[in-house]
Write a protein that holds these residues in place. Structure first.
Motif, PDB file in Angstrom:
ATOM      1  N   LEU A 253       6.363  22.904   0.315  1.00 54.97           N
ATOM      2  CA  LEU A 253       5.224  24.390  -0.250  1.00 54.97           C
ATOM      3  C   LEU A 253       4.178  23.248  -0.456  1.00 54.97           C
ATOM      4  N   VAL A 254       3.878  23.604   0.083  1.00 58.46           N
ATOM      5  CA  VAL A 254       2.617  22.612  -0.178  1.00 58.46           C
ATOM      6  C   VAL A 254       0.735  24.059  -0.404  1.00 58.46           C
ATOM      7  N   ASN A 255       0.032  23.208  -0.141  1.00 55.72           N
ATOM      8  CA  ASN A 255      -1.494  23.954  -0.510  1.00 55.72           C
ATOM      9  C   ASN A 255      -2.094  23.494   1.567  1.00 55.72           C
ATOM     10  N   PRO A 256      -1.904  24.708   2.048  1.00 55.75           N
ATOM     11  CA  PRO A 256      -2.392  24.606   3.813  1.00 55.75           C
ATOM     12  C   PRO A 256      -3.990  24.887   3.434  1.00 55.75           C
ATOM     13  N   TYR A 257      -4.409  24.566   2.401  1.00 55.89           N
ATOM     14  CA  TYR A 257      -6.271  24.786   2.156  1.00 55.89           C
ATOM     15  C   TYR A 257      -6.590  23.832   1.841  1.00 55.89           C
ATOM     16  N   PHE A 258      -5.928  22.553   1.763  1.00 53.79           N
ATOM     17  CA  PHE A 258      -6.788  21.593   0.297  1.00 53.79           C
ATOM     18  C   PHE A 258      -5.988  20.288   0.712  1.00 53.79           C
ATOM     19  N   PRO A 259      -6.346  19.268   0.708  1.00 48.39           N
ATOM     20  CA  PRO A 259      -7.805  18.566   0.588  1.00 48.39           C
ATOM     21  C   PRO A 259      -9.286  18.511   2.277  1.00 48.39           C
ATOM     22  N   PRO A 260      -9.679  19.090   1.766  1.00 49.67           N
ATOM     23  CA  PRO A 260     -11.060  19.248   3.357  1.00 49.67           C
ATOM     24  C   PRO A 260     -11.130  17.916   4.059  1.00 49.67           C
TER      25      PRO A 260
ATOM     26  N   GLY B  93       2.437  11.474 -13.230  1.00 49.27           N
ATOM     27  CA  GLY B  93       4.075  10.501 -11.840  1.00 49.27           C
ATOM     28  C   GLY B  93       4.026  10.351 -10.797  1.00 49.27           C
ATOM     29  N   ASN B  94       5.115   9.471 -10.545  1.00 47.04           N
ATOM     30  CA  ASN B  94       5.408   9.501  -8.749  1.00 47.04           C
ATOM     31  C   ASN B  94       5.939  11.002  -8.540  1.00 47.04           C
ATOM     32  N   GLY B  95       5.314  11.628  -8.476  1.00 48.75           N
ATOM     33  CA  GLY B  95       5.427  13.704  -7.997  1.00 48.75           C
ATOM     34  C   GLY B  95       6.014  13.956  -9.526  1.00 48.75           C
ATOM     35  N   ALA B  96       6.334  15.003  -9.658  1.00 49.87           N
ATOM     36  CA  ALA B  96       6.754  15.917 -11.032  1.00 49.87           C
ATOM     37  C   ALA B  96       7.774  15.357 -11.256  1.00 49.87           C
ATOM     38  N   ALA B  97       9.144  15.114  -9.559  1.00 45.11           N
ATOM     39  CA  ALA B  97      10.569  14.808  -9.859  1.00 45.11           C
ATOM     40  C   ALA B  97      10.893  13.159 -10.728  1.00 45.11           C
ATOM     41  N   GLU B  98       9.278  12.631 -11.197  1.00 46.00           N
ATOM     42  CA  GLU B  98      10.015  11.150 -12.261  1.00 46.00           C
ATOM     43  C   GLU B  98       9.309  12.050 -13.372  1.00 46.00           C
ATOM     44  N   LEU B  99       8.156  12.755 -13.799  1.00 47.00           N
ATOM     45  CA  LEU B  99       8.443  13.419 -14.513  1.00 47.00           C
ATOM     46  C   LEU B  99       9.660  14.308 -15.599  1.00 47.00           C
TER      47      LEU B  99
ATOM     48  N   PHE C 206       5.602  21.351 -22.923  1.00 45.00           N
ATOM     49  CA  PHE C 206       4.986  20.225 -23.036  1.00 45.00           C
ATOM     50  C   PHE C 206       4.742  21.122 -21.144  1.00 45.00           C
ATOM     51  N   VAL C 207       3.523  20.635 -20.005  1.00 45.25           N
ATOM     52  CA  VAL C 207       2.745  20.813 -19.056  1.00 45.25           C
ATOM     53  C   VAL C 207       3.388  20.316 -17.983  1.00 45.25           C
ATOM     54  N   ILE C 208       3.604  20.757 -17.069  1.00 48.75           N
ATOM     55  CA  ILE C 208       4.293  20.077 -15.963  1.00 48.75           C
ATOM     56  C   ILE C 208       3.592  20.446 -14.743  1.00 48.75           C
ATOM     57  N   LYS C 209       2.792  19.626 -13.906  1.00 51.01           N
ATOM     58  CA  LYS C 209       2.068  19.983 -12.765  1.00 51.01           C
ATOM     59  C   LYS C 209       1.950  19.224 -11.865  1.00 51.01           C
ATOM     60  N   SER C 210       2.602  19.753 -10.499  1.00 49.47           N
ATOM     61  CA  SER C 210       2.790  19.017  -9.184  1.00 49.47           C
ATOM     62  C   SER C 210       1.295  18.958  -8.992  1.00 49.47           C
ATOM     63  N   ILE C 211       1.139  17.711  -8.577  1.00 46.79           N
ATOM     64  CA  ILE C 211      -0.766  18.006  -8.047  1.00 46.79           C
ATOM     65  C   ILE C 211       0.352  17.632  -6.021  1.00 46.79           C
ATOM     66  N   SER C 212       1.249  17.142  -6.241  1.00 48.90           N
ATOM     67  CA  SER C 212       1.825  17.589  -4.586  1.00 48.90           C
ATOM     68  C   SER C 212       1.480  18.723  -3.884  1.00 48.90           C
TER      69      SER C 212
ATOM     70  N   PRO D 268       1.649  16.042  -0.476  1.00 50.18           N
ATOM     71  CA  PRO D 268       2.742  15.780  -1.070  1.00 50.18           C
ATOM     72  C   PRO D 268       3.162  14.190  -0.290  1.00 50.18           C
ATOM     73  N   GLY D 269       2.686  13.561  -0.120  1.00 49.30           N
ATOM     74  CA  GLY D 269       2.486  12.465   0.282  1.00 49.30           C
ATOM     75  C   GLY D 269       2.337  11.433  -0.261  1.00 49.30           C
ATOM     76  N   LEU D 270       1.634  11.557  -1.075  1.00 48.21           N
ATOM     77  CA  LEU D 270       0.394  10.574  -2.775  1.00 48.21           C
ATOM     78  C   LEU D 270       2.073  10.529  -3.341  1.00 48.21           C
ATOM     79  N   ARG D 271       2.810  11.555  -3.422  1.00 48.48           N
ATOM     80  CA  ARG D 271       3.313  12.144  -4.454  1.00 48.48           C
ATOM     81  C   ARG D 271       2.936  11.443  -6.224  1.00 48.48           C
ATOM     82  N   LEU D 272       2.357  12.896  -6.850  1.00 49.09           N
ATOM     83  CA  LEU D 272       1.817  12.506  -8.074  1.00 49.09           C
ATOM     84  C   LEU D 272       1.864  14.162  -8.502  1.00 49.09           C
ATOM     85  N   GLY D 273       2.248  13.715  -9.941  1.00 47.22           N
ATOM     86  CA  GLY D 273       1.675  14.976 -10.551  1.00 47.22           C
ATOM     87  C   GLY D 273       2.107  14.316 -12.546  1.00 47.22           C
ATOM     88  N   VAL D 274       1.672  14.993 -13.189  1.00 44.72           N
ATOM     89  CA  VAL D 274       1.106  14.998 -14.520  1.00 44.72           C
ATOM     90  C   VAL D 274       1.831  16.082 -15.594  1.00 44.72           C
TER      91      VAL D 274
END
Length: 601
Positions: free
Chosen positions: A273-280, A323-329, A449-455, A461-467
């Motif tokens: 599951l990713v965003n098909p319209y970002f990044p530009p 985080g290195n993706g939301a999974a790490e967090l 507490f709030v988690i967000k997967s930037i991926s 998703p290849g960057l593996r980012l979450g907060v």
């Protein structure tokens, strides 16, 4: 017609698998590659099969002689296999090439039967099988004209990554007529070896010939047929998932990889599951422009990346962890909990897998829908010390509006319950400005507490980012000590650095997404035997309503016939449910067309 197979190499990159074994005897799903290839050739009534052998040649000869092959098999020894390349092996078979028409193959290939059919059914006498270049491919490529003429062969050293859109990869299966071998290929082969030596590749001879006369040999383009070249253990692992005889096994092997599907030829992934319209494109170009710097420089530590994330989300650095993706967090957060944890199911199982003492709330309705009031009522009757809420939920797409979330935050505070809200999919919802990443809200509610997967939200998703954010700064500080100081790489850090200036692109991309989700849902709802569950996320959960139709069977058909991977949910839901990611309009139409055909039966 005959076949010539080059099988002299040592296959060093397969390491222990070829320590005492030839490369082509390595097994794919229990069957040696050479067994499969010889059986495929044996069905075509060839006059003979010639194997050029070298490394562990006596073992290979004995093995081949034991096989039930009706076509005569001959062997040519390459005694200097360890210091020559395949041009020398082919030169040893030059008399065979000149004797009759030839199919030339390399022995480390695995392919479906239709690949050979395609080559042999074509009336043109001299052909090179090619496939549109994809990022998993390696080796010689070709440039073609509109008439299948080979304008040029492109060896590794001449490969240009800015030209990959025009490249075709050679499959390393060729068809040579006797006349072509006699009058062009073998004379040039002899001259090339004499001039440049024996440690070269036979494709270089074809390159010279096409430079002089590009009409001598034509390209035969594959149109979705499966093939793979096996050079290392990762190639072997992928080939086993592509060429397993059982479609259900293939689906299981693919899903057990948890990504990396770009290595699978032509497959459309409706599972992840990713965003098909970002990044530009402009954002991607900006990252590319700094590629060498980001590749060769260390990233910053946790403090700097927390500052960058805090800037992007309007928070204080003390309140946010990257985080290195939301999974790490998720892992770090769940390890700090004590007491009972409330889980809503069906849902994303990463939370449930990380904690044993659970209290489960399962909505008893066919849409698996629930409101904030439903959650509060259930967990008031079944108290917990911690509550996990994914909003929108996965896989149902159930969504609690922000007003309901705020009531839930107040309810949890009154009961001294730690509340984690995973809003990884919240940006896809129709309701705007629904995030709980608000500093005043967090400071007033340190139990939140709030988690967000930037991926997922931002399509990277290849960057593996979450907060992970909270007003409980002491817990955030402790979590920062739990993860590595360099848990985020330089590419991900640079993304955080530049993301803010692309917010208008993000908003417009989300508007496009919401329009496409509505269209996709409406089209799915038109299909017979398919019930679409309302979703506010970037996926649609559907139920198969025709009696006797199984979700696992439809998954298998979509994968085997159309190369489409979807998510099957029987284990989560107890019914016949599937989940489809919402991709671009073009991709979604591919899935709709396949479903239209299969559900009509």
């Amino acid at each position: 017609m005959q076949a010539v197979i080059l099988a002299a190499g040592m296959g060093k990159r397969l390491k222990h698998l070829t320590a005492n074994n030839t490369k082509c005897m390595v097994k794919v799903n229990g069957v040696p590659m050479i067994d499969r290839m010889l059986a495929q050739l044996d069905r075509h009534g060839l006059s003979r099969i010639v194997l050029v052998v070298g490394y562990e040649r006596e073992k290979l000869k004995a093995h081949v002689r034991s096989l039930p092959i009706s076509t005569p098999v001959e062997f040519i020894d390459n005694p200097v296999f360890d210091r020559t390349n395949n041009i020398y092996s082919l030169a040893l078979a030059k008399e065979n090439l000149c004797a009759e028409d030839t199919i030339l193959l390399e022995s480390d290939l695995i392919f479906e039967d239709s690949v050979l059919d395609l080559l042999l059914d074509d009336p043109r006498p001299n052909l090179a099988l090619v496939d549109k270049y994809e990022s998993w491919m390696d080796g010689t490529c070709a440039l073609l004209d509109e008439n299948d003429g080979i304008a040029a062969f492109v060896p590794k050293q001449s490969f240009r990554y800015d030209e990959i859109a025009s490249y075709y990869k050679t499959v390393n299966i060729y068809r040579f007529s006797r006349e072509f071998s006699q009058n062009q290929y073998v004379p040039f082969l002899e001259a090339y070896v004499k001039a440049l030596g024996e440690n070269e590749y036979y494709e270089q001879v074809l390159r010279v010939i096409t430079m002089l006369n590009h009409t001598s040999i034509r390209a035969k383009r594959l149109t979705g047929q499966r093939w793979y070249e096996i050079d290392d253990v990762q190639d072997l692992d992928i080939a086993e998932s592509i060429f397993t005889d059982s479609v259900s096994d293939r689906a299981a092997k693919l899903q057990s990889r948890y990504g990396g599907y770009w290595r699978y030829p032509g497959m459309l992934d409706f599972c992840y599951l990713v965003n098909p319209y970002f990044p530009p494109k402009r954002m991607s170009d900006e990252i590319k422009a700094s590629f060498e710097t980001l590749l060769t420089q260390y990233p910053s530590g946790m403090h700097i990346n927390s500052l960058l994330a805090a800037k992007n989300f309007g928070l204080s650095e003390r309140s946010i962890l990257v985080g290195n993706g939301a999974a790490e967090l998720i892992k770090a957060f769940m390890e700090r909990l004590s007491g009972k944890v409330g889980i809503i199911r069906p849902s994303f199982e990463e939370y449930g897998h990380r904690y044993a003492d659970q209290v489960e709330f399962r909505p008893e309705n066919p849409d698996f829908s629930y409101t904030a009031e439903d959650v509060m009522a259930f967990f008031s009757a079944h108290p917990v010390q911690n509550l996990i809420l994914i909003n929108p939920d996965n896989p149902s797409g159930n969504y609690i509006p922000k007003a309901g979330l705020l009531r839930l935050v107040d309810w949890a505070r009154e009961r001294e319950t730690t509340l984690l809200v995973d809003e990884s999919f919240a940006d896809f919802a129709d309701e705007l400005d629904n995030s709980l990443l608000d500093q005043d809200l967090l400071d007033r509610n340190p139990h939140l507490f709030v988690i967000k997967s930037i991926s997922k939200s931002y399509g990277v998703p290849g960057l593996r980012l979450g907060v992970l954010a909270s007003g409980d700064s002491s817990t955030i500080a402790a979590l920062k000590k739990d993860v590595s100081i360099w848990n985020v790489n330089s590419f991900a850090e640079f993304y955080l650095q530049i993301e803010e200036k692309y917010q208008s692109d993000y908003r417009s991309g989300m508007a496009r997404f919401r329009a496409e989700r509505a269209r996709f849902a409406a089209k799915l709802a038109e299909l017979p035997g398919l019930r679409v569950i309302p979703s506010q996320a970037n996926y649609m959960m559907v139920e198969l309503t025709k009696p006797g139709r199984k979700a696992k069977d439809l998954l298998a058909v979509l994968l085997s016939k159309y190369n489409l991977l979807v998510k099957e949910l029987t284990g989560k839901t107890g019914g016949e449910y599937l989940r489809f990611a919402v991709r671009s309009t073009e991709d979604n139409d591919c899935l709709l067309a396949a479903l239209r055909k299969e559900l009509a039966t």
